[in-house]
Scaffold this active site. Structure first.
Site, short mmCIF file in Angstrom:
data_model
loop_
_atom_site.label_atom_id
_atom_site.label_comp_id
_atom_site.label_asym_id
_atom_site.label_seq_id
_atom_site.Cartn_x
_atom_site.Cartn_y
_atom_site.Cartn_z
N CYS A 35 0.82 -1.21 0.00
CA CYS A 35 0.00 0.00 0.00
C CYS A 35 0.85 1.26 0.00
O CYS A 35 0.33 2.36 -0.15
CB CYS A 35 -0.92 0.03 1.21
SG CYS A 35 -2.13 -1.28 1.21
N CYS A 105 -2.26 8.69 7.19
CA CYS A 105 -0.99 8.49 7.93
C CYS A 105 -1.23 8.54 9.44
O CYS A 105 -0.63 7.78 10.18
CB CYS A 105 0.03 9.57 7.53
SG CYS A 105 0.55 9.46 5.82
#
Lengths: 281, 394
Positions: A35, A105
């Site tokens: 990913c 994130c």
């Protein structure tokens, strides 16, 4: 170039607590190499369940490194139950905010922490996975539980936001229907304060007027040039229902017109939270 | 604390050459007339456009009358594809490749949604096209084949001249996006079967905002922008005179420099690539090293991520680009590297260095030293491949 805050840049250039704890009491991992980002978090925890040390390793972009660095700073010295209360939003806020496309994130940081706490409590990765095995996004392996939690914590309303925060729906897009179901299910409980400020100030009537005005000034002239027209059917919160008339109603690229032209205009002139749907006349 | 600036992103855009800038200066405050005007003040400008048209034609091996000035490469691509299809409404099949620039890729995607049948040719692990696949998909119904000459990300060259011959034999029109190729490799359209070709000014040391569409004499083509009679009615809109004059000069310079591009610039690129491959912990080249632009190096660094690399390069004053998902504005890494089957572990850590005739050997050495330092630094941060790390110095 991404618009990173000074604090994100500073944590990226000088990340805190990078490294290894060979005799860690808890280890948590999140993300995946495929990913494009992965994080490993290691904790030392004392008898009173206080996190005495934290170290991380991250493969990822600037904000992934900064989020991991910020997380370690935030949890050292806290008890496990205090640390568990930290949300991805707290990590982003600590960094002075992250670009919307980079919120995932902060989610990865939160997941690594969650995995580490489970690890400490003796729940294996497999058991934890079994508890939330309902994968919604096959491309990025995102579960229903995760989408729901992140959507609640961040008051997300749109699939696009869910993608920005969790990556779910960013690949083949086949799961968009299921993501929408989750969003619909939790929508009434989402914090109203999170709605776009511009939209929050408008009453429904005001909003409709503005939308009509935008149609008249910005959209109709262009559609009429192609022999088409547009009609406002309904406004339901941020959902704007329209019907395309004339040449537009039979045009093969009408959904393209809707998403690439009409929706951006409404976002620009009325409220960034709006999204458009078409009903056939 | 950036010490020096090294620009190694010339496939994104280039510096306007000082000679080009100089050639443009008179056309802002002195020779600013409209070339379509009846009066001498405007009319005198027209000969400068004619000269630029001849300069562009000379670089491409074309006739001046086959050169249409546009606003950019994207406009040229759109005008070519839509202009050909508008002129051949009976045919419903179009062919392109999986690695085209968005200016072609997204037009084909849109046409596919509008009822055209689209064939996308695949590429192999080195980014090469298979002409047999083109032969198989060509049919009587094929209106257009659009293939790039050189790939912007990897620099890999497609055999467009052979592909154009095949398209013509099947009765299809052939368009080539040569935005990256023009000025870097020799092009001779007179001796080819290419019907339309796009170039962009700012990729070959002219300014942004000017491009060219070559349309071979006799090609069926409907103009896309309607309005005035400029460009012989093939592209309406008042001419960007300074840009056009600058582009003409840039093409003249490109002709003079094309040998150096394939010797000096190539040697610098090879030096950059070899140094990185020899000295990095784990680096590999993306793309066919035997058939590539002379200025492009696309290198993957395993287990480290592209955006982080670019941020640290930028901190050292170095400009480059990456195919990583995090630099694309979406979650998707480079469609070019994925079409080639480059593994995700390498796609995310891909960096493109693209040089120009202004790049020096010192620049290259500076890039190498910094890139090696950055690889080491990010590998120490990364949870992957830690056992491959060389022992810490000191």
């Amino acid at each position: 170039m991404w618009d990173y805050t000074d604090k994100v840049k500073e944590h990226f250039m000088n990340p805190r607590n990078v490294g290894d704890i060979p005799d860690a009491d808890a280890v948590g991992e999140a993300g995946s190499l495929a990913c494009g980002d992965q994080m490993k978090l290691m904790l030392k925890i004392d008898g009173n369940e206080v996190i005495t040390d934290a170290k991380f390793q991250t493969f990822g972009c600037g904000s992934a490194v900064a989020s991991a660095s910020a997380l370690t700073e935030m949890i050292i010295g806290k008890t496990l139950s205090e640390a568990e209360k930290i949300t991805n939003r707290d990590i982003a806020d600590y960094l002075g905010g992250l670009p919307a496309e980079k919120m995932h994130c902060s989610v990865m940081g939160h997941e690594a922490l969650e995995a580490a706490v489970l690890n400490y409590r003796g729940v294996s990765a497999q058991e934890a996975a079994a508890g939330k095995k309902q994968i919604v996004c096959e491309c990025f392996g995102v579960t229903a539980e995760e989408i729901e939690r992140v959507a609640r914590d961040n008051a997300l309303r749109k699939i696009e936001d869910v993608t920005n925060y969790t990556k779910a729906g960013g690949g083949c897009r086949q799961c968009h229907g299921r993501i929408q179901e989750i969003l619909d299910r939790i929508a009434p409980q989402a914090a109203p304060a999170a709605a776009q400020p511009a939209a929050a100030k408008l009453t429904n009537i005001q909003k409709m007027k503005l939308i009509e005005q935008t149609f008249e000034n910005e959209i109709r002239p262009m559609l009429k040039a192609d022999g088409g027209d547009i009609e406002l059917i309904d406004v339901d919160g941020d959902r704007v229902v329209v019907s395309l008339r004339g040449m537009c109603s039979s045009c093969a690229s009408s959904s393209f017109t809707l998403k690439k032209y009409i929706e951006p205009k409404l976002k620009e002139f009325v409220s960034p939270a709006l999204y458009v749907e078409e009903v056939k006349p | 604390m950036s010490i020096r600036e090294v620009y190694a992103d010339n496939n994104a855009t280039t510096m306007t050459a000082p000679e080009v800038l100089e050639s443009m200066q008179p056309f802002f405050t002195r020779l600013y007339g409209n070339p379509s005007s009846m009066h001498q003040f405007g009319g005198q400008v027209k000969k400068h456009i004619d000269r630029a048209r001849a300069q562009v034609a000379a670089l491409l091996g074309a006739q001046p009358s086959e050169i249409i000035f546009t606003s950019c490469g994207t406009e040229s691509d759109n005008a070519a594809i839509r202009g050909v299809l508008a002129a051949t409404p009976d045919k419903r099949h179009i062919i392109t490749s999986r690695v085209e620039h968005p200016a072609v890729k997204n037009v084909f995607q849109y046409l596919g949604q509008s009822g055209y049948r689209v064939s996308e040719l695949s590429v192999d692990r080195e980014g090469r096209l298979d002409l047999d696949e083109l032969r198989e998909v060509l049919s009587d119904d094929t209106a257009l084949v659009s293939l790039m000459w050189a790939n912007n990300e990897t620099g890999v060259l497609f055999p467009v001249e052979q592909a154009a011959v095949m398209a013509r034999a099947a009765g299809a029109v052939f368009h080539c996006d040569a935005v990256q190729a023009a000025g870097k490799i020799p092009i001779d359209l007179g001796g080819s079967s290419i019907d339309l070709l796009s170039i962009s000014g700012h990729k070959l040391h002219a300014p942004k905002g000017v491009g060219v569409l070559y349309v071979r004499k006799g090609t069926h083509f409907s103009p896309w922008l309607l309005g005035g009679h400029q460009e012989l009615g093939r592209r309406a809109g008042t001419e960007n005179v300074p840009g056009i004059v600058g582009l003409g000069r840039a093409c003249e310079l490109a002709r003079e420099c094309i040998d150096a591009e394939n010797t000096t610039v190539r040697a610098l690129r090879d030096r950059l690539e070899k140094s990185l491959l020899d000295r990095a912990i784990d680096a590999s080249v993306n793309g066919d090293t035997a058939g590539r632009l002379p200025n492009t190096a696309n290198i993957s660094f395993k287990y480290i991520e592209g955006e982080s690399i670019l941020l640290l390069l930028s901190e050292a004053g170095i400009a480059a680009s990456s195919g990583s998902a995090c630099t694309s504005g979406s979650l998707e890494p480079s469609h070019v590297l994925r079409a080639m089957g480059v593994p995700f572990t390498r796609v995310h850590g891909s960096v493109r260095f693209s040089l120009s005739r202004y790049t020096t050997a010192e620049d290259v050495d500076y890039i190498v030293e910094n890139m090696l330092r950055i690889e080491r630094r990010l590998r120490e941060l990364s949870p992957f491949g830690r056992d491959e790390l060389p022992p810490q110095a000191g």
